[in-house]
Write a protein that holds these residues in place. Structure first.
Motif, short mmCIF file in Angstrom:
data_model
loop_
_atom_site.label_atom_id
_atom_site.label_comp_id
_atom_site.label_asym_id
_atom_site.label_seq_id
_atom_site.Cartn_x
_atom_site.Cartn_y
_atom_site.Cartn_z
N VAL A 185 4.20 -34.75 -1.36
CA VAL A 185 5.32 -33.89 -1.86
C VAL A 185 5.73 -33.20 -0.27
O VAL A 185 6.92 -33.09 0.00
CB VAL A 185 4.99 -32.87 -2.62
CG1 VAL A 185 6.06 -31.98 -2.92
CG2 VAL A 185 4.46 -33.63 -4.09
N VAL A 186 4.99 -32.79 0.61
CA VAL A 186 5.53 -32.29 1.87
C VAL A 186 6.08 -33.17 2.55
O VAL A 186 7.37 -32.92 3.20
CB VAL A 186 4.26 -31.63 2.53
CG1 VAL A 186 4.38 -31.23 3.99
CG2 VAL A 186 3.79 -30.18 1.87
N LEU A 187 5.65 -34.47 2.70
CA LEU A 187 6.30 -35.37 3.56
C LEU A 187 7.74 -35.48 2.91
O LEU A 187 8.60 -35.83 3.82
CB LEU A 187 5.57 -36.83 3.75
CG LEU A 187 4.22 -36.48 4.48
CD1 LEU A 187 3.32 -37.75 4.25
CD2 LEU A 187 4.40 -36.27 6.02
N THR A 188 7.80 -35.64 1.71
CA THR A 188 8.98 -36.01 0.84
C THR A 188 10.08 -34.65 1.37
O THR A 188 11.13 -35.03 1.64
CB THR A 188 8.88 -36.26 -0.46
OG1 THR A 188 7.82 -37.15 -0.60
CG2 THR A 188 10.31 -36.47 -1.13
N THR A 231 6.89 -25.08 0.14
CA THR A 231 7.25 -25.41 -1.31
C THR A 231 6.30 -25.91 -2.27
O THR A 231 6.29 -25.15 -3.29
CB THR A 231 8.61 -26.11 -0.95
OG1 THR A 231 9.47 -25.30 -0.26
CG2 THR A 231 9.30 -26.44 -2.46
N PRO A 232 5.74 -26.79 -1.96
CA PRO A 232 4.69 -27.58 -3.02
C PRO A 232 3.48 -26.36 -3.28
O PRO A 232 3.17 -26.44 -4.46
CB PRO A 232 4.22 -28.74 -2.42
CG PRO A 232 4.62 -28.65 -1.08
CD PRO A 232 5.63 -27.89 -0.75
N ILE A 233 3.18 -25.71 -2.32
CA ILE A 233 2.08 -24.80 -2.37
C ILE A 233 2.29 -23.77 -3.50
O ILE A 233 1.56 -23.41 -4.37
CB ILE A 233 1.65 -24.14 -1.18
CG1 ILE A 233 0.70 -25.44 -0.55
CG2 ILE A 233 0.46 -23.22 -1.31
CD1 ILE A 233 0.43 -25.03 0.98
N LEU A 234 3.52 -23.28 -3.47
CA LEU A 234 3.99 -22.15 -4.13
C LEU A 234 4.28 -22.66 -5.65
O LEU A 234 3.96 -21.90 -6.57
CB LEU A 234 5.39 -21.51 -3.49
CG LEU A 234 5.18 -20.37 -2.23
CD1 LEU A 234 6.37 -20.14 -1.73
CD2 LEU A 234 4.19 -19.37 -2.61
N ALA A 235 4.88 -23.88 -5.77
CA ALA A 235 4.92 -24.61 -6.98
C ALA A 235 3.68 -24.63 -7.81
O ALA A 235 3.59 -24.38 -8.83
CB ALA A 235 5.63 -25.83 -6.74
N TYR A 236 2.76 -25.25 -6.87
CA TYR A 236 1.14 -25.23 -7.40
C TYR A 236 0.73 -23.92 -7.81
O TYR A 236 0.13 -23.72 -8.87
CB TYR A 236 0.31 -25.69 -6.34
CG TYR A 236 -0.92 -26.13 -6.92
CD1 TYR A 236 -1.12 -27.20 -7.88
CD2 TYR A 236 -2.05 -25.50 -6.47
CE1 TYR A 236 -2.39 -27.47 -8.24
CE2 TYR A 236 -3.29 -25.79 -6.85
CZ TYR A 236 -3.44 -26.83 -7.77
OH TYR A 236 -4.87 -27.09 -8.31
N ALA A 237 1.03 -22.79 -7.17
CA ALA A 237 0.42 -21.67 -7.49
C ALA A 237 1.27 -21.08 -8.74
O ALA A 237 0.62 -20.69 -9.77
CB ALA A 237 0.83 -20.50 -6.35
N GLY A 238 2.50 -21.37 -8.82
CA GLY A 238 3.19 -21.27 -10.30
C GLY A 238 2.78 -21.82 -11.42
O GLY A 238 2.81 -21.30 -12.33
#
Length: 150
Positions: free
Chosen positions: A18-21, A97-104
């Motif tokens: 997701v980060v690479l994308t 972004t993906p880390i915060l989405a994962y936390a959410g």
């Protein structure tokens, strides 16, 4: 322990993709260019998580991850220049972004537990968000005025 490592590798791999994308879409850095840096970040994170489980002290894994990252990028460390060059191709915002989405998602899955924390948690959270926003805006205003941009 092996099951934890397998789960960590899976989660870190998904987040890495997701980060690479996001890095590619948002910052025009091709995934193949940022891949070495992403692999380094995943390996550092994995090492910190493993050390956090093995060491009997009550220190969060993020501390070990930070220490490993710091040690590996000290200028006198062999290969640190290359590590810094590779990881510079991975944008911080693409990581956040993906880390915060994962936390959410994690909070959303245990919404009942979150609700048990009470209304005070929401008030504190809103104050933190407001303070962070205002603090960032004030700092940006000062720096931009100092530089004569505005």
């Amino acid at each position: 322990m092996l099951k934890n490592i397998q789960e960590w590798v899976l989660v870190l791999g998904i987040i890495g993709i997701v980060v690479l994308t996001g890095n590619w879409i948002g910052y025009d850095i091709l995934p193949i260019t940022a891949l070495p840096g992403m692999i380094i970040l995943i390996l550092i994170s994995l090492a910190g998580l493993i050390i956090g489980k093995l060491v009997p002290l009550k220190i969060p894994s993020i501390a070990y991850i930070g220490i490993i990252g710091f040690i590996l990028t000290v200028p006198s460390m062999p290969g640190s220049d290359q590590l810094v060059k590779w990881t510079a191709d991975v944008s911080l915002l693409a990581i956040a972004t993906p880390i915060l989405a994962y936390a959410g998602i994690g909070i959303g899955r245990s919404w009942a537990d979150f609700a048990k924390l009470g209304w005070r948690t929401i008030v504190v959270g809103m104050c933190v968000l407001l303070g962070t926003f205002l603090g960032s805006a004030i700092i940006a205003e000062i720096v931009l005025r100092f530089q004569g941009i505005i």
